[in-house]
Design an enzyme around this catalytic site. Structure first.
Site, mmCIF file in Angstrom:
data_model
loop_
_atom_site.group_PDB
_atom_site.id
_atom_site.type_symbol
_atom_site.label_atom_id
_atom_site.label_comp_id
_atom_site.label_asym_id
_atom_site.label_seq_id
_atom_site.Cartn_x
_atom_site.Cartn_y
_atom_site.Cartn_z
ATOM 1 N N VAL A 257 31.703 51.815 93.421
ATOM 2 C CA VAL A 257 32.228 52.532 92.201
ATOM 3 C C VAL A 257 33.593 52.181 91.949
ATOM 4 O O VAL A 257 34.008 51.958 90.756
ATOM 5 C CB VAL A 257 32.313 54.287 92.624
ATOM 6 C CG1 VAL A 257 32.830 55.089 91.628
ATOM 7 C CG2 VAL A 257 30.654 54.717 92.697
ATOM 8 N N ASP A 304 46.388 34.472 47.713
ATOM 9 C CA ASP A 304 46.549 34.631 46.469
ATOM 10 C C ASP A 304 47.834 34.628 45.972
ATOM 11 O O ASP A 304 48.872 35.206 46.973
ATOM 12 C CB ASP A 304 46.203 36.024 45.922
ATOM 13 C CG ASP A 304 44.666 35.980 45.615
ATOM 14 O OD1 ASP A 304 44.123 34.843 45.568
ATOM 15 O OD2 ASP A 304 43.956 37.142 45.584
ATOM 16 N N ASP A 590 40.765 39.245 45.316
ATOM 17 C CA ASP A 590 40.687 40.679 44.665
ATOM 18 C C ASP A 590 39.534 40.744 43.599
ATOM 19 O O ASP A 590 38.982 41.671 43.642
ATOM 20 C CB ASP A 590 42.294 41.029 44.012
ATOM 21 C CG ASP A 590 42.570 39.563 43.265
ATOM 22 O OD1 ASP A 590 41.746 39.010 43.005
ATOM 23 O OD2 ASP A 590 43.756 39.763 42.586
ATOM 24 N N ASP A 594 35.499 36.584 43.790
ATOM 25 C CA ASP A 594 36.222 36.183 45.024
ATOM 26 C C ASP A 594 35.402 36.681 46.396
ATOM 27 O O ASP A 594 35.536 36.133 47.327
ATOM 28 C CB ASP A 594 37.622 36.726 45.291
ATOM 29 C CG ASP A 594 38.670 36.133 44.205
ATOM 30 O OD1 ASP A 594 38.495 34.962 43.910
ATOM 31 O OD2 ASP A 594 39.713 36.891 43.972
HETATM 32 P P1 ATP Z 1 46.070 34.594 41.672
HETATM 33 O O1 ATP Z 1 44.539 33.849 41.978
HETATM 34 O O2 ATP Z 1 47.361 34.212 42.618
HETATM 35 O O3 ATP Z 1 46.120 36.176 41.611
HETATM 36 P P2 ATP Z 1 46.475 34.703 39.082
HETATM 37 O O4 ATP Z 1 46.428 36.168 39.014
HETATM 38 O O5 ATP Z 1 47.372 33.874 38.184
HETATM 39 O O6 ATP Z 1 46.636 34.299 40.507
HETATM 40 P P3 ATP Z 1 43.888 34.746 37.306
HETATM 41 O O7 ATP Z 1 43.983 36.178 37.448
HETATM 42 O O8 ATP Z 1 42.529 33.960 37.518
HETATM 43 O O9 ATP Z 1 44.904 34.258 38.790
HETATM 44 O O10 ATP Z 1 44.673 34.017 36.177
HETATM 45 C C1 ATP Z 1 44.673 32.767 35.743
HETATM 46 C C2 ATP Z 1 45.362 32.547 34.444
HETATM 47 O O11 ATP Z 1 44.615 33.183 33.316
HETATM 48 C C3 ATP Z 1 46.675 33.220 34.352
HETATM 49 O O12 ATP Z 1 47.667 32.150 34.600
HETATM 50 C C4 ATP Z 1 46.903 33.568 33.150
HETATM 51 O O13 ATP Z 1 47.360 32.508 32.170
HETATM 52 C C5 ATP Z 1 45.544 33.944 32.445
HETATM 53 N N1 ATP Z 1 45.339 35.399 32.502
HETATM 54 C C6 ATP Z 1 45.526 36.081 33.477
HETATM 55 N N2 ATP Z 1 45.455 37.423 33.251
HETATM 56 C C7 ATP Z 1 44.715 37.377 31.978
HETATM 57 C C8 ATP Z 1 44.123 38.418 31.121
HETATM 58 N N3 ATP Z 1 44.038 39.606 31.507
HETATM 59 N N4 ATP Z 1 43.674 37.971 29.811
HETATM 60 C C9 ATP Z 1 43.777 36.868 29.688
HETATM 61 N N5 ATP Z 1 44.421 35.704 30.414
HETATM 62 C C10 ATP Z 1 44.972 35.998 31.642
#
Ligand code: ATP
Length: 847
Positions: A257, A304, A590, A594
């Site tokens: 034990v 990111d 996010d 992804d």
């Molecule tokens: P990470 O991947 O680091 O979060 P991120 O947020 O820049 O980077 P995405 O969200 O894919 O990546 O955005 C890529 C690109 O798309 C941005 O650089 C911007 O030019 C454009 N973008 C981001 N958000 C919008 C939106 N809501 N409407 C239109 N274009 C956008």
């Protein structure tokens, strides 16, 4: 059941709380409630314990009543200890489950609110978009391009299109929105939902296995056989020598034990679970227990940029339009009207009209709300502006396309408004808007735009372009042959604390890599500021990545620090390549796309604030504050927990070895048994319980992040632990036998000699527990008081020893003699002797 008048307005908070009382929480009931009684009883569910109890009862009948009662008390105390450990684990796992519960957007009091999904009631109006998990059964009343993954209910993995038409408007709890967005009225909650009906299926989700726990369980089995073998020999030799059979049998069982480390896997769970609650305090919510083990091995962190390395607090700083830069003082200039229209119509923000603070009244993606804040000072201004047109169709933003578009009907004229990553928008433009006129987008104009873009992005600004088309018919061509308007540049400042964390990672041999959808220049500017990259050579874009075949990427990947303009598919490839390099990859994500990369990474990490439900579900860990620094804190905790597990394994095994060896050596030498069964059980109680648990919560070594990450497949006994256990365990055994012998040589009575052995065995283990706190530093170099749990645990154990030696009643029960000063010197000499040698060795070694 539901009053039809409330369909489009949602409920008032008052009505919602009334209904909550009536319908109950929107949760699925669990069958498996932890029952404390069950846990307690399970502590006795061990063959050896039953043999001990049986042997004790027999010896009780044979006259040793006091022994029998004490042994039973000790067995119960051990069970209580095991119960406390296990109950705590269950409780913290339950708390974990609660923490990872879902939130949802709901319209109440005519306002959009984010609430815990538990609080939903029938009649609530929920708002959902791609990536969300549907929180209750509901009927769609407004929809745009919705596709739902219902595989959890139907097994069908293809998305199902839904809309507000009567036949196709039901959505169910637990299903996932793959595309589009909409509003729906909740009809059923909790156990009344379709999911509730099959909730039992969910109860049986298999618990994740912990590799370390499994390895230890296998080791435990080997040790059980070894211990039983030795116990049989000790018993047999005693009987051959003519000692009492029952006495020897009881001795063998007690030794088994004490020596079998049956609690090892359980203590690992406790250490992991305690680690999880410590991580939670540092904002990392671990969803899968084994991830804690893997965290400590992390060799690459792929993070990111937006929101994780930066604050995700966007502010538009300048707008490029008509070959000129406008700064924030003149965003209201009427010449920017077309850009303003594009950024406002082509935008998914929501307004909380009650909120007067401009930073809080616009709800939505920070990139989008930043654009609104650039042009408007309050919600009512935007409301008025939006009255000039009605959105009739949209293609939502998607991080693969990096664009979004809408078609708006403005008094009969249909216009398509597009915003997105400048290169992506530019490649769809045929014209440019100059001085209020539409002109052909010549190479000359394009160059000017690109040079402005390059300037802005190199200054770390995140750029979003705007374009339009006046005959925006919804026919698939609304994003073609556009008129380029200009672009906005916004700052998103890096998080202050990240730079130090990156440095910490570098020192800890962890490679930090930025993976972003943003422009290469912006990414490099931020990466340089944070110490992630130094040289342009370390940056690669998604397009360049596509040109590399797998082998080329494999040979280059170690030199790349920034992956810019990548899509979620690229992330999956990056994870795969790092894994082929035998790296242990932590990857953040996010968006809904992804999820595959997050799932594929060794440690998938999702965002608590901005992440979608799908990604959270795919992840092993959620960052409650979305902050990169939290990842590093979690990796550090992972290392600390692993080290602590090593500490108590070292402690428990060397002590148990010492106990077995004491008995084994003395029977080989044909000595009297140095310890009686009851004394062995006392040793077990005093040394194995509290001190081992206290080691599991040892504070971190200051230099835990100065070492290279350990290999994932490394044995728990690697780096000299096996030798340490064998040598130290043997010395404990030898010294205990020596102190027993010295007593004999000095003609002390057998009972006193046994007390000497008991004292030496317990004291040497209690000294050893402090040695186990560090593998590199000697007992003189560790901070004694930094683990007060351990100090208290040891004090309790010493008190136990002193009590059984000096309290007359206990002396009778445990068959001890009071020790005088000289005898204590013998005990302490043999207990400290080894520790002293060990410390001198470590000290000299270090020098
Ligand atoms: P990470 O991947 O680091 O979060 P991120 O947020 O820049 O980077 P995405 O969200 O894919 O990546 O955005 C890529 C690109 O798309 C941005 O650089 C911007 O030019 C454009 N973008 C981001 N958000 C919008 C939106 N809501 N409407 C239109 N274009 C956008």
């Amino acid at each position: 059941m539901i009053n039809e008048n409330e369909i489009y307005n949602g409920l008032s908070s008052l009505e919602a709380s009334k209904r909550l009382k009536k319908y109950g929480l929107n949760i699925l009931k669990e069958n498996k409630k932890i029952s404390p009684v069950k846990i307690f009883i399970s502590q006795f569910n061990d063959f050896i314990i039953w043999v001990l109890i049986a042997a004790t009862i027999i010896s009780g009948f044979m006259g040793e009543k006091a022994d029998a009662v004490t042994i039973i008390i000790i067995v119960i105390m051990n069970a209580v200890m095991g119960f406390i450990q296990e109950y705590r684990t269950e409780k913290s796992l339950e708390a974990l489950k609660k923490m990872s519960s879902q939130t949802t957007k709901v319209i109440r009091d005519d306002n959009i609110q984010v609430i815990n999904a538990e609080g939903l009631v029938p009649g609530d109006l929920i708002v959902f978009e791609s990536g969300d998990k549907i929180p209750a059964d509901a009927i769609i009343i407004q929809s745009s391009n919705i596709s739902i993954d219902e595989s959890i209910l139907t097994g069908e993995s293809l998305g199902v299109s839904k809309d507000s038409s009567n036949r196709n408007n039901s959505i169910y709890m637990g299903t996932v929105v793959l595309r589009g967005k909409g509003e729906a009225r909740v009809v059923e909650t909790g156990m009344h939902t379709e999911m509730g009906k099959i909730a039992n299926l969910l109860q049986n989700i298999e618990q994740e296995k912990s590799p370390l726990k499994e390895k230890l369980a296998t080791l435990g089995k080997i040790l059980v056989f070894l211990c039983i073998f030795i116990c049989i020999i000790v018993t047999a030799l005693g009987i051959i020598r003519g000692q009492d059979k029952y006495e020897m049998f009881l001795l063998g069982v007690s030794l088994a034990v004490a020596a079998i480390p049956e609690g090892l896997p359980a203590i690992v769970t406790v250490a992991l679970a305690l680690g999880v609650s410590r991580m939670l305090k540092r904002n990392a919510l671990v969803r899968k227990l084994p991830a804690v083990e893997t965290l400590g091995c992390t060799s690459v962190i792929c993070s990111d940029k937006t929101g994780t390395l930066t604050k995700n607090m966007m502010t538009v700083k300048s707008i490029y339009y008509n070959n000129r830069l406008y700064n924030d003082k003149n965003f209201k200039d009427s010449r920017l009207n077309m850009i303003k229209k594009t950024f406002t119509f082509c935008n998914d923000f929501e307004v909380n009209y009650r909120e007067k603070n401009i930073d809080k009244c616009f709800i939505g993606d920070p990139t989008e709300t930043a654009l609104i804040k650039a042009f408007f000072s309050n919600g009512n201004e935007v409301k008025e502006f939006l009255k000039t047109g009605e959105r009739i169709s949209d293609v939502p933003f998607d991080s693969n396309r990096k664009m979004m578009s809408v078609v708006v009907n403005e008094h009969g004229n249909k216009t398509s408004y597009v915003k997105g990553a400048p290169e992506r928008v530019l490649e769809r433009c045929k014209y440019i808007y100059i001085n209020g006129e539409k002109k052909i987008l010549t190479a000359e104009y394009k160059n000017k735009v690109q040079s402005a873009l390059s300037d802005m992005s190199s200054a770390a600004l995140r750029c979003i372009a705007a374009a339009y088309k006046d005959t925006g018919l919804v026919n698939g061509n609304q994003e073609k042959n556009l008129v380029f308007l200009g672009f906005a540049g916004m700052i998103d400042p890096p998080r202050k604390e990240v730079k130090a964390s990156v440095l910490k990672c570098n020192e800890a041999g962890i490679n930090v890599v930025m993976i972003t959808g943003d422009h290469k220049n912006t990414a490099f500017a931020i990466g340089k500021e944070l110490g992630i990259a130094k040289d342009w050579k370390e940056v690669i874009t998604g397009d360049e990545l596509d040109k590399l075949d797998d082998d080329k990427l494999l040979s280059k990947i170690n030199g790349i620090k920034i992956f810019a303009r990548v899509t979620p598919e690229h992330k999956l490839r990056i994870v795969g390549t790092f894994k082929r390099k035998n790296k242990i990859v932590a990857m953040t994500g996010d968006g809904v796309n992804d999820a595959p990369a997050v799932k594929n990474a060794d440690i998938g990490i999702s965002m608590g604030l901005s992440g979608t439900d799908v990604t959270k579900e795919a992840s092993a860990m959620i960052l409650l504050d979305d902050n990169f620094t939290t990842i590093v804190a979690a990796v550090e905790e992972g290392r600390v927990i692993y080290n602590n597990i090593r500490k108590f394994i070292r402690y428990l095994l060397s002590c148990n070895l010492g106990e077995v060896l004491t008995m084994f050596l003395s029977s080989l030498l044909y000595l009297d048994t140095p310890l009686l069964p009851i004394q062995i059980l006392l040793v077990n109680l005093a040394t194995d319980g509290l001190p081992a648990i206290a080691l599991g919560v040892d504070p971190k070594d200051e230099d835990v992040m100065d070492e290279m990450p350990r290999d994932k497949d490394e044995s728990i006994f690697a780096r000299g632990l096996k030798e340490k256990i064998l040598i130290r365990g043997s010395l404990i055994g030898i010294c205990t036998v020596l102190s027993f012998l010295v007593g004999g040589v000095l003609n002390m009575p057998l009972r006193t000699c046994r007390t000497l052995a008991l004292g030496t065995l317990i004291m040497s283990q209690l000294i050893h527990v402090f040695e186990c706190r560090s593998e590199k530093h000697s007992i003189f170099q560790i901070k004694f008081l930094s683990n007060m749990y351990l100090v208290c645990a040891v004090a309790i154990s010493v008190a136990m020893l002193v009590s059984v030696i000096y309290i007359p009643f206990l002396r009778g029960v445990f068959h001890t003699d009071p020790l005088n000063l000289f005898q204590w010197i013998i005990v302490l000499f043999f207990s400290c002797f080894i520790a002293g040698i060990n410390s001198i060795y470590l000290y000299l070694n270090k020098k």
